[in-house]
Design a protein around this motif. Structure first.
Motif, short mmCIF file in Angstrom:
data_model
loop_
_atom_site.label_atom_id
_atom_site.label_comp_id
_atom_site.label_asym_id
_atom_site.label_seq_id
_atom_site.Cartn_x
_atom_site.Cartn_y
_atom_site.Cartn_z
N SER A 23 34.79 -13.31 11.61
CA SER A 23 35.11 -13.12 13.03
C SER A 23 33.88 -13.21 13.91
N GLY A 24 32.69 -12.92 13.38
CA GLY A 24 31.46 -12.98 14.15
C GLY A 24 31.07 -11.66 14.78
N TYR A 25 31.93 -10.64 14.69
CA TYR A 25 31.58 -9.35 15.25
C TYR A 25 32.01 -8.21 14.33
N VAL A 26 31.35 -7.09 14.47
CA VAL A 26 31.65 -5.88 13.71
C VAL A 26 31.74 -4.70 14.68
N THR A 27 32.33 -3.61 14.24
CA THR A 27 32.47 -2.43 15.08
C THR A 27 31.19 -1.61 15.03
N ARG A 28 30.71 -1.22 16.20
CA ARG A 28 29.55 -0.35 16.32
C ARG A 28 30.01 0.97 16.94
N VAL A 29 29.46 2.07 16.44
CA VAL A 29 29.81 3.38 16.97
C VAL A 29 28.58 3.95 17.67
N LEU A 30 28.76 4.32 18.93
CA LEU A 30 27.68 4.91 19.71
C LEU A 30 28.05 6.35 20.03
N ALA A 31 27.07 7.25 19.98
CA ALA A 31 27.31 8.66 20.29
C ALA A 31 26.57 9.03 21.56
N TYR A 32 27.21 9.86 22.39
CA TYR A 32 26.61 10.30 23.64
C TYR A 32 26.76 11.81 23.76
N ASN A 33 25.66 12.47 24.06
CA ASN A 33 25.64 13.91 24.28
C ASN A 33 25.16 14.16 25.70
N PRO A 38 19.82 16.75 23.37
CA PRO A 38 20.74 15.82 22.71
C PRO A 38 21.41 16.37 21.46
N PHE A 39 21.01 17.58 21.01
CA PHE A 39 21.57 18.13 19.79
C PHE A 39 22.51 19.31 20.04
N THR A 43 29.83 16.06 21.52
CA THR A 43 29.39 14.66 21.43
C THR A 43 30.59 13.75 21.62
N GLU A 44 30.42 12.74 22.43
CA GLU A 44 31.46 11.74 22.63
C GLU A 44 31.06 10.48 21.88
#
Length: 79
Positions: A23-33, A38-39, A43-44
């Protein structure tokens, strides 16, 4: 693509990228605090599609173009 459903005519030249399944793409997961620490706190996480780093978004894998491989090891002269 599972091995049970695989037929040789699906990948005739054998170059379909195994990480993105062509497909040319993969899923990336980003976290935001939110906030200054940041700890701490909730966390979203956000799921986004990103370009496959192994085939560079083409869907066909070529090991000579894979940036994750260490090509400098092959480029060294034999000692």
């Amino acid at each position: 693509m599972s091995e049970r459903g695989y037929t040789p005519e699906q990948d005739a030249d054998g170059k379909t990228c195994q990480w993105c399944q062509g497909s040319g793409y993969v899923t990336r997961v980003l976290a935001y605090n939110p906030g200054v620490d940041p700890f701490k706190g909730p966390t979203e996480s956000v799921h986004r599609a990103g370009q496959c780093k192994h085939c560079r978004g083409t869907g066909t894998y070529d090991s000579h173009l894979d940036p994750t491989l260490e090509h400098w090891r092959r480029a060294r002269p034999d000692s």
